[in-house]
Motif scaffolding. Sequence first.
Motif, PDB file in Angstrom:
ATOM      1  N   THR A   1       0.276  29.149  21.149  1.00  0.00           N
ATOM      2  CA  THR A   1       0.654  27.925  20.435  1.00  0.00           C
ATOM      3  C   THR A   1      -0.443  27.488  19.468  1.00  0.00           C
ATOM      4  OG1 THR A   1      -0.111  26.664  22.368  1.00  0.00           O
ATOM      5  CG2 THR A   1       2.239  27.096  22.211  1.00  0.00           C
ATOM      6  N   PHE A   2      -1.713  27.725  19.833  1.00  0.00           N
ATOM      7  CA  PHE A   2      -2.823  27.376  18.943  1.00  0.00           C
ATOM      8  C   PHE A   2      -2.756  28.199  17.659  1.00  0.00           C
ATOM      9  CE2 PHE A   2      -7.476  27.793  17.866  1.00  0.00           C
ATOM     10  CZ  PHE A   2      -7.656  26.478  17.458  1.00  0.00           C
TER      11      PHE A   2
ATOM     12  N   GLY B   1      -1.516  18.716  17.499  1.00  0.00           N
ATOM     13  CA  GLY B   1      -1.304  19.389  16.226  1.00  0.00           C
ATOM     14  C   GLY B   1       0.161  19.503  15.863  1.00  0.00           C
ATOM     15  N   ALA B   2       1.007  19.816  16.867  1.00  0.00           N
ATOM     16  CA  ALA B   2       2.442  19.912  16.603  1.00  0.00           C
ATOM     17  C   ALA B   2       3.006  18.557  16.175  1.00  0.00           C
ATOM     18  CB  ALA B   2       3.157  20.417  17.859  1.00  0.00           C
ATOM     19  N   TRP B   3       2.532  17.487  16.790  1.00  0.00           N
ATOM     20  CA  TRP B   3       3.005  16.142  16.428  1.00  0.00           C
ATOM     21  C   TRP B   3       2.622  15.797  14.989  1.00  0.00           C
ATOM     22  CZ3 TRP B   3       5.873  12.883  19.562  1.00  0.00           C
ATOM     23  CH2 TRP B   3       6.087  11.592  19.062  1.00  0.00           C
ATOM     24  N   VAL B   4       1.390  16.177  14.594  1.00  0.00           N
ATOM     25  CA  VAL B   4       0.888  15.828  13.263  1.00  0.00           C
ATOM     26  C   VAL B   4       1.483  16.731  12.185  1.00  0.00           C
ATOM     27  CG1 VAL B   4      -1.181  15.696  11.815  1.00  0.00           C
ATOM     28  CG2 VAL B   4      -1.245  14.845  14.174  1.00  0.00           C
ATOM     29  N   PHE B   5       1.527  18.065  12.448  1.00  0.00           N
ATOM     30  CA  PHE B   5       1.856  19.026  11.395  1.00  0.00           C
ATOM     31  C   PHE B   5       3.302  19.523  11.421  1.00  0.00           C
ATOM     32  CE2 PHE B   5      -2.752  19.749  12.234  1.00  0.00           C
ATOM     33  CZ  PHE B   5      -3.229  19.271  11.031  1.00  0.00           C
ATOM     34  N   MET B   6       4.003  19.343  12.542  1.00  0.00           N
ATOM     35  CA  MET B   6       5.335  19.940  12.670  1.00  0.00           C
ATOM     36  C   MET B   6       6.452  18.914  12.847  1.00  0.00           C
ATOM     37  SD  MET B   6       4.338  23.276  15.053  1.00  0.00           S
ATOM     38  CE  MET B   6       5.988  23.962  15.021  1.00  0.00           C
ATOM     39  N   GLY B   7       6.152  17.665  12.571  1.00  0.00           N
ATOM     40  CA  GLY B   7       7.243  16.682  12.534  1.00  0.00           C
ATOM     41  C   GLY B   7       7.490  15.931  13.816  1.00  0.00           C
ATOM     42  N   GLY B   8       6.435  15.555  14.539  1.00  0.00           N
ATOM     43  CA  GLY B   8       6.590  14.690  15.694  1.00  0.00           C
ATOM     44  C   GLY B   8       7.209  15.371  16.895  1.00  0.00           C
ATOM     45  N   GLU B   9       8.110  14.676  17.577  1.00  0.00           N
ATOM     46  CA  GLU B   9       8.667  15.157  18.845  1.00  0.00           C
ATOM     47  C   GLU B   9       9.407  16.478  18.672  1.00  0.00           C
ATOM     48  OE1 GLU B   9      11.814  13.660  22.308  1.00  0.00           O
ATOM     49  OE2 GLU B   9      11.133  12.282  20.733  1.00  0.00           O
ATOM     50  N   ARG B  10      10.126  16.631  17.575  1.00  0.00           N
ATOM     51  CA  ARG B  10      10.867  17.868  17.331  1.00  0.00           C
ATOM     52  C   ARG B  10       9.906  19.064  17.236  1.00  0.00           C
ATOM     53  NH1 ARG B  10      14.823  17.352  12.421  1.00  0.00           N
ATOM     54  NH2 ARG B  10      15.280  15.497  13.657  1.00  0.00           N
ATOM     55  N   GLY B  11       8.769  18.841  16.590  1.00  0.00           N
ATOM     56  CA  GLY B  11       7.777  19.906  16.477  1.00  0.00           C
ATOM     57  C   GLY B  11       7.168  20.280  17.820  1.00  0.00           C
ATOM     58  N   VAL B  12       6.937  19.280  18.674  1.00  0.00           N
ATOM     59  CA  VAL B  12       6.379  19.550  20.006  1.00  0.00           C
ATOM     60  C   VAL B  12       7.343  20.392  20.826  1.00  0.00           C
ATOM     61  CG1 VAL B  12       5.634  18.503  22.176  1.00  0.00           C
ATOM     62  CG2 VAL B  12       4.948  17.477  20.007  1.00  0.00           C
ATOM     63  N   VAL B  13       8.634  20.037  20.784  1.00  0.00           N
ATOM     64  CA  VAL B  13       9.646  20.809  21.525  1.00  0.00           C
ATOM     65  C   VAL B  13       9.695  22.250  21.028  1.00  0.00           C
ATOM     66  CG1 VAL B  13      12.116  21.041  21.988  1.00  0.00           C
ATOM     67  CG2 VAL B  13      11.025  18.782  22.079  1.00  0.00           C
ATOM     68  N   GLN B  14       9.656  22.434  19.705  1.00  0.00           N
ATOM     69  CA  GLN B  14       9.686  23.784  19.142  1.00  0.00           C
ATOM     70  C   GLN B  14       8.453  24.576  19.555  1.00  0.00           C
ATOM     71  OE1 GLN B  14      12.141  25.342  17.373  1.00  0.00           O
ATOM     72  NE2 GLN B  14      10.838  27.139  17.626  1.00  0.00           N
TER      73      GLN B  14
END
Length: 435
Positions: free
Chosen positions: A297-298, A35-48
């Motif tokens: 995180t969910f 979900g972070a990859w799709v909705f929050m901008g890829g790798e940067r979203g996953v780290v956040q």
Amino acid sequence: MEWYEALGLLLGAILVLMGIGMPVALAFLAANILGAWVFMGGERGVVQLLNNGWASLATFGLVPIPLFLLMGEVFFQTGLGARMFNAIDRLLGRLPGRLSYVTVLGGTGFATLSGSSMGSTALLGSLMVPEMNRRGYKTHMSVGPILGTGGLAIIIPPSALAVLLATLAEIDVGALLIAGVLPGLVLATFYGATIWLQTRIDPAAAPAYEVEPISLSKKLGFLLRDVVPMVGLMVGIVAMMIGGIVTPSEAAAFGALGVILLAALFRCLTLDALKASVKGALRVTLMAFLIVFGSATFSQILAFSGASTGLIRWTTGFELSPIAMLFVMFMVLLMLGMFMEQISIMLLTVPIFFPLAESLGFDLIWFALIMLLALEISFTTPPFGLLLFVMKGVAPPQTTMRQIYTAAFPFILCSLLVVALIVAWPPLALWLPGR
């Protein structure tokens, strides 16, 4: 992407991963990364997202979980639980169905100290069912009270599951723990009344047998030595929280220390028992912390994608009354409980149900207690309630699942009655927390 597409993607990923056998906490974590990859901008979203998840674990509200678990493990591993059961058994004398009452009274005390429904059910099933069968008790008189009493661990403090729910929902941990006291005692009373009614309808279900009479002085000795210290510890913890003397974390620390001191006083605190207690508490604590990480995180992914706000807007658009919406949420919890274990249900529903409950004007402590009762009922809801299978595992081999289902039914009705009382008269849950 529309809100329902985002929700479908996240829930679908979780269900697929759980379906292929991935542990619940890891399934949530993997779906959150997707979900972070799709909705929050890829790798940067996953780290956040991962940074936010670690922050959710650095909260003082989680401290009671390992301490309450350690408290229950020491109580079980050192044999203090067995001492309390034996004492209550001797105190009740020739009361018809006394072993069933012993299960409710002793089980309520153990559930309070352990905070673990599965642990309570496993202990009671292995200790009580063989003895009750040997005395000629019918299956519903032996299995039913154990299934009911095991669920009391969820609502009577100290309850590790209540602490976890309060942490996930970001509500007052102490208030939720205290709110469970009166409903838990009412539920235990209903269980006792159910046993009394069953023995009146069918006296042969719990045959009388000869017991060795004991003097009043010996009864007082059993009470003061083997019951009062254990029950007094629980009462003291709850009283200190109600009086505002200690926080839930401090109460948990006092409780764990108190049980260790009691075990040392009774000379049953061995190095092996202490190692087993720490190991058991650590195992469950790690799982609980993974769950908190996944749930936090969910919730963020649901909010960021617009799924949670879209779902709330959609459900409130039906113009159902708040009580009707409460009934719908309660039924969803029961239906999920037929097929899933309680922690998975909490992970799926807390991020959705609590914002919805707040929008409907519900007191969140009141709503959380109703949710805990729904989880307690779903523990014993056929066909796949978790406690039903725990009981099957510890009951004699000839015990069938149909007998276990039948035995659970009257105690499920008792729990439903307590829910109805809380809905009709909220002070039953909110008076002690002062809300």
